[in-house]
Design a protein around this motif. Structure first.
Motif, short mmCIF file in Angstrom:
data_model
loop_
_atom_site.label_atom_id
_atom_site.label_comp_id
_atom_site.label_asym_id
_atom_site.label_seq_id
_atom_site.Cartn_x
_atom_site.Cartn_y
_atom_site.Cartn_z
N VAL A 64 0.64 -1.43 0.47
CA VAL A 64 -0.31 -0.22 0.09
C VAL A 64 1.00 1.21 -0.08
O VAL A 64 1.89 1.01 0.94
N PRO A 66 -0.04 4.70 1.01
CA PRO A 66 -0.47 6.49 1.06
C PRO A 66 -0.38 7.23 0.76
O PRO A 66 1.21 7.50 0.35
N LEU A 127 -10.07 -5.61 1.81
CA LEU A 127 -10.46 -4.62 1.55
C LEU A 127 -9.97 -3.81 2.83
O LEU A 127 -9.64 -2.56 2.63
N SER A 128 -10.81 -3.97 3.97
CA SER A 128 -11.35 -2.59 4.57
C SER A 128 -9.74 -2.38 6.08
O SER A 128 -9.54 -1.60 5.94
N ARG A 130 -7.09 -3.01 4.17
CA ARG A 130 -6.13 -2.36 3.82
C ARG A 130 -6.41 -1.02 3.22
O ARG A 130 -5.99 0.31 3.51
N GLU A 131 -7.46 -0.43 3.92
CA GLU A 131 -8.23 0.61 3.72
C GLU A 131 -7.50 1.58 4.49
O GLU A 131 -7.64 2.50 4.72
N TRP A 132 -8.00 0.78 6.17
CA TRP A 132 -7.48 1.48 7.10
C TRP A 132 -5.91 2.24 7.54
O TRP A 132 -5.64 2.77 7.70
N LYS A 134 -4.28 2.33 4.00
CA LYS A 134 -3.74 3.36 3.52
C LYS A 134 -4.45 4.69 4.73
O LYS A 134 -3.45 6.06 4.32
N ASP A 135 -5.31 4.55 5.04
CA ASP A 135 -5.44 5.94 5.86
C ASP A 135 -4.82 6.37 6.58
O ASP A 135 -4.63 7.32 7.23
#
Length: 296
Positions: A64, A66, A127-128, A130-132, A134-135
């Protein structure tokens, strides 16, 4: 009938989630399954009633990057393993980055786990997760750093200039415009190497890391059936001057190499000649990465 999911249902969910990840992140540097055998066993188990439970967990890596406004591109790597009972139990994830200290990494991983426990039990959650990452992940780089140590590390970082060599694999390269782009962009970015058109297509570029990355970001935006970085070499240069860079190069310019074609359309390259060419340049081990056991 028990309300709990059966092992086969869990296995089916794992397979469909892996399919989703590979369609969303088709490039190996974003998503790569590190244990193909485990996936094959899992599929076999789902498709055959008589099959035994797989012997090893499915493992993969999600990388990832960010978007951080004031920092250079940072890559976080998520090493993931899916327990047999996933998604009824949480996935095992370890997030790493070269810019994290040991304590920052522990802190980040424990917060991610807490987030998953609170938000994702029983549901597919890669996916959640990965999003976490990334953010939130980039925020951990600066945590707990005293200002003095931060400035010294920045000073040393800026002096390190990297020399990079990318080995790119494409399903095929026939298109004349693409071939022209590859040569023109390499020239513009002072990269050397070679391009072997045909099927498969092989491109090698070498030069300053930033130039190689710019080259890759342009090339991958073109339309390809399949293209990925098969292997990457990075060498840090002490002074980073012109002479240092020239010394690292294995190729003098970037040229198109056509090895006697054979095959119905006259575009399958002679891999034996490619091997000898790589051997001459001291890169014979790369051949194995392209055409070795995986048999691409």
């Amino acid at each position: 009938e028990s309300t709990e999911m059966t092992n086969r249902e869990e296995a089916e969910i794992q397979i469909s989630e892996l399919d989703l990840l590979s369609s969303m992140f088709p490039y190996e540097e974003e998503f790569v399954v590190t244990d193909q055998l485990a996936v094959a066993e899992l599929k076999h188990y789902v498709e055959n009633d008589s099959a035994e439970m797989p012997s090893s967990k499915v493992q993969f890596i999600l990388n990832v990057k960010p978007e951080v406004s004031n920092a250079p591109m940072v890559e976080f790597s998520m090493a993931c393993a899916l327990p047999f009972k996933y998604p009824a139990v949480l996935p095992e994830i370890t997030v790493r980055s070269s810019l994290l200290s040991r304590s920052q990494q522990l802190h980040l991983n424990s917060d991610l786990k807490t987030y998953l426990m609170q938000n994702c039990s029983g549901e597919p959650c890669m996916l959640s997760a990965r999003e976490w990452v990334k953010d939130h992940a980039a925020a951990y780089i600066d945590k707990e750093l005293s200002s003095s140590s931060a400035t010294t590390s920045n000073a040393t970082q800026s002096e390190v200039i990297m020399f990079t060599r990318l080995w790119i694999y494409s399903h095929h390269i026939y298109n004349k415009q693409k071939r022209k782009n590859i040569i023109d962009w390499a020239k513009e970015l002072s990269l050397s190497g070679f391009c072997m058109p045909g099927k498969p297509g092989v491109v090698c570029v070498e030069g300053l890391q930033s130039s190689c990355e710019e080259f890759w970001s342009r090339v991958r935006r073109l339309t390809w059936k399949r293209i990925l970085i098969r292997h990457r070499e990075d060498v840090s240069l002490e002074g980073g001057g012109h002479a240092e860079i020239q010394k690292q190069r294995k190729f003098s310019t970037l040229e198109e190499k056509c090895f006697d074609a054979h095959g119905a359309r006259g575009n399958h390259m002679d891999l034996g000649q490619l091997y000898r060419f790589l051997e001459e340049k001291g890169c014979a081990d790369i051949f194995q990465m392209y055409f070795g056991v995986e048999g691409h």
